[in-house]
Design a protein around this motif. Sequence first.
Motif, PDB file in Angstrom:
ATOM      1  N   PHE A  31       0.823  -1.208   0.000  1.00 28.30           N
ATOM      2  CA  PHE A  31       0.000   0.000   0.000  1.00 28.30           C
ATOM      3  C   PHE A  31       0.859   1.260   0.000  1.00 28.30           C
ATOM      4  N   ILE A  32       1.876   1.280   0.864  1.00 29.31           N
ATOM      5  CA  ILE A  32       2.725   2.466   0.984  1.00 29.31           C
ATOM      6  C   ILE A  32       3.607   2.638  -0.246  1.00 29.31           C
ATOM      7  N   GLY A  33       4.231   1.538  -0.683  1.00 27.25           N
ATOM      8  CA  GLY A  33       5.129   1.623  -1.818  1.00 27.25           C
ATOM      9  C   GLY A  33       4.435   2.098  -3.081  1.00 27.25           C
ATOM     10  N   SER A  34       3.237   1.588  -3.343  1.00 27.51           N
ATOM     11  CA  SER A  34       2.517   2.008  -4.545  1.00 27.51           C
ATOM     12  C   SER A  34       2.062   3.456  -4.447  1.00 27.51           C
ATOM     13  N   SER A  35       1.706   3.908  -3.235  1.00 23.83           N
ATOM     14  CA  SER A  35       1.307   5.317  -3.085  1.00 23.83           C
ATOM     15  C   SER A  35       2.480   6.250  -3.351  1.00 23.83           C
ATOM     16  N   GLN A  36       3.709   5.791  -3.044  1.00 24.35           N
ATOM     17  CA  GLN A  36       4.890   6.605  -3.344  1.00 24.35           C
ATOM     18  C   GLN A  36       5.268   6.499  -4.815  1.00 24.35           C
ATOM     19  N   LEU A  37       5.119   5.320  -5.398  1.00 23.93           N
ATOM     20  CA  LEU A  37       5.356   5.152  -6.830  1.00 23.93           C
ATOM     21  C   LEU A  37       4.363   5.986  -7.628  1.00 23.93           C
ATOM     22  N   ASN A  38       3.216   6.258  -7.038  1.00 23.21           N
ATOM     23  CA  ASN A  38       2.200   7.093  -7.673  1.00 23.21           C
ATOM     24  C   ASN A  38       2.752   8.466  -8.024  1.00 23.21           C
ATOM     25  N   SER A  39       3.602   9.042  -7.172  1.00 24.48           N
ATOM     26  CA  SER A  39       4.179  10.362  -7.441  1.00 24.48           C
ATOM     27  C   SER A  39       4.993  10.339  -8.731  1.00 24.48           C
ATOM     28  N   LEU A  40       5.733   9.258  -8.955  1.00 20.38           N
ATOM     29  CA  LEU A  40       6.498   9.110 -10.197  1.00 20.38           C
ATOM     30  C   LEU A  40       5.568   8.900 -11.386  1.00 20.38           C
ATOM     31  N   THR A  41       4.535   8.112 -11.190  1.00 24.83           N
ATOM     32  CA  THR A  41       3.589   7.816 -12.268  1.00 24.83           C
ATOM     33  C   THR A  41       2.856   9.074 -12.733  1.00 24.83           C
ATOM     34  N   LEU A  42       2.631  10.012 -11.806  1.00 22.50           N
ATOM     35  CA  LEU A  42       1.930  11.253 -12.145  1.00 22.50           C
ATOM     36  C   LEU A  42       2.711  12.120 -13.134  1.00 22.50           C
ATOM     37  N   ARG A  43       3.994  11.852 -13.292  1.00 22.21           N
ATOM     38  CA  ARG A  43       4.777  12.598 -14.288  1.00 22.21           C
ATOM     39  C   ARG A  43       4.377  12.229 -15.713  1.00 22.21           C
ATOM     40  N   TYR A  44       3.793  11.050 -15.884  1.00 24.60           N
ATOM     41  CA  TYR A  44       3.485  10.542 -17.214  1.00 24.60           C
ATOM     42  C   TYR A  44       1.998  10.348 -17.474  1.00 24.60           C
ATOM     43  N   PHE A  45       1.203  10.220 -16.405  1.00 28.52           N
ATOM     44  CA  PHE A  45      -0.224   9.975 -16.563  1.00 28.52           C
ATOM     45  C   PHE A  45      -1.025  10.884 -15.642  1.00 28.52           C
ATOM     46  N   ARG A  46      -2.267  11.178 -16.033  1.00 29.42           N
ATOM     47  CA  ARG A  46      -3.150  11.984 -15.201  1.00 29.42           C
ATOM     48  C   ARG A  46      -3.761  11.130 -14.099  1.00 29.42           C
ATOM     49  N   SER A  47      -4.185  11.788 -13.031  1.00 23.56           N
ATOM     50  CA  SER A  47      -4.789  11.083 -11.901  1.00 23.56           C
ATOM     51  C   SER A  47      -6.005  10.269 -12.329  1.00 23.56           C
ATOM     52  N   GLU A  48      -6.815  10.827 -13.238  1.00 20.34           N
ATOM     53  CA  GLU A  48      -8.008  10.114 -13.687  1.00 20.34           C
ATOM     54  C   GLU A  48      -7.645   8.790 -14.358  1.00 20.34           C
ATOM     55  N   GLN A  49      -6.559   8.789 -15.140  1.00 24.34           N
ATOM     56  CA  GLN A  49      -6.124   7.568 -15.820  1.00 24.34           C
ATOM     57  C   GLN A  49      -5.608   6.527 -14.822  1.00 24.34           C
ATOM     58  N   ILE A  50      -4.843   6.995 -13.844  1.00 24.58           N
ATOM     59  CA  ILE A  50      -4.272   6.081 -12.845  1.00 24.58           C
ATOM     60  C   ILE A  50      -5.374   5.408 -12.044  1.00 24.58           C
ATOM     61  N   VAL A  51      -6.387   6.174 -11.640  1.00 25.62           N
ATOM     62  CA  VAL A  51      -7.490   5.618 -10.854  1.00 25.62           C
ATOM     63  C   VAL A  51      -8.181   4.497 -11.620  1.00 25.62           C
ATOM     64  N   ARG A  52      -8.455   4.725 -12.903  1.00 22.42           N
ATOM     65  CA  ARG A  52      -9.177   3.716 -13.691  1.00 22.42           C
ATOM     66  C   ARG A  52      -8.399   2.398 -13.771  1.00 22.42           C
TER      67      ARG A  52
END
Length: 409
Positions: free
Chosen positions: A260-281
């Motif tokens: 849970f924690i690791g993916s939430s931190q990896l999320n910050s990196l993912t946001l550089r390439y994808f929008r929040s709406e895309q990540i949620v889906r």
Amino acid sequence: MPTRQYWSLILILGTMTALGPFSIDMYLSGYQAIADDLHTTIERIGLSLSSYFIGISAGQLIYGPLLDRFGRKKPLYIGLIVYILASAGCIAARSLDSFVVLRFIQAIGSCAATVASVAMVRDLFPIKDSAKVFALLMLVVGASPMLAPTVGGYITTAWSWQAIFIVLGGMGILLMAACFFFLPESHQPDTSMSLAPRHIINGFWSVMREPQFYTYALTGAFAFSGLFVYVASSPVVFMKILHVSKQHFGWIFAGLSVGFIGSSQLNSLTLRYFRSEQIVRVALVGQAFFGIVFFVGTYLGWFGLASTITLLFLFLSCLGFVNPNASALSIAPFKKNAGTAAALMGALQMGIGGLASAAVSSFESATAVPMTMLMAVTAIIAVTVLFIGAMRITNPVFLHDSSDAVVLH
């Protein structure tokens, strides 16, 4: 904002957010000791967890308008005082009924910190940084499942389960001191705001009817309720069904939190390439998929300890991507009434989670089927809400916009 101030705010707000989860996770290892002392069963002790979830849900609806009317800090202090006093009451509890009621009151106090922290993210940071800040808060919150059950297990073994609530009360006192000395007041009192019930209800309704809010708030709430089901069931599943010791349960619980924690931190990196709406889906579809596989495999008797841990890790990893993005997207359309929006979002999250945890606590099963069934069902509902609700969002507020959010009245 200076770097030092930025990180000090993250630490304080993260600790505020973590107070509720820490109060949940620390006493899980003491379930059996509490049940023995209060002359009840370990399944019945689960009611104290459900009452805590319900208390957080109800309390947030109280604090939201207060935080907008009186500023952030005064209601926060009141909530922390209630939390400290209720922790002291839990130490003296001698029956299951009194313990359940005191846990409810303790939750009412702790949720002041939860609501204030979410509202202050909206107050203190640019809207484009919201998802990143929520992910950083999750890093601090992550200390709860990593440390709390293990610490609680050792405290219970060395002293007693009552010592857990001495530690929790001490945490409340330290947090109050940190907020008093180091946390700025981020919202000036709004004297024009009425606290009449009709006005408060209208305020909540103005937030709830915003399509972007109800879509992502409900999506996040149903997705997050899978975590509540896991937390409520984990002592029974691991210690009673899979015969794991208290200490080993704490380490397993801590290890699973890494997903849970690791993916939430990896999320910050993912946001550089994808929008929040895309990540949620994408993450939500993954969560539903793993939930279904987990349920079917458990029902058919395929999974033992290793498989159970693996699938829980994958399920929680998906949730780590869903939660910060859904939270940020929920409150993005609000500024002036961010406290009300944060309270309603939290109330939905905790209320639905509390009902899910109460539902799983009502089962007395020799397998993990009830846990996996409810985890799968809540994830499927979250996917359904997201795809139906997204069609109703006509004027989205994107987190990458340079403009600020609109203010709803």
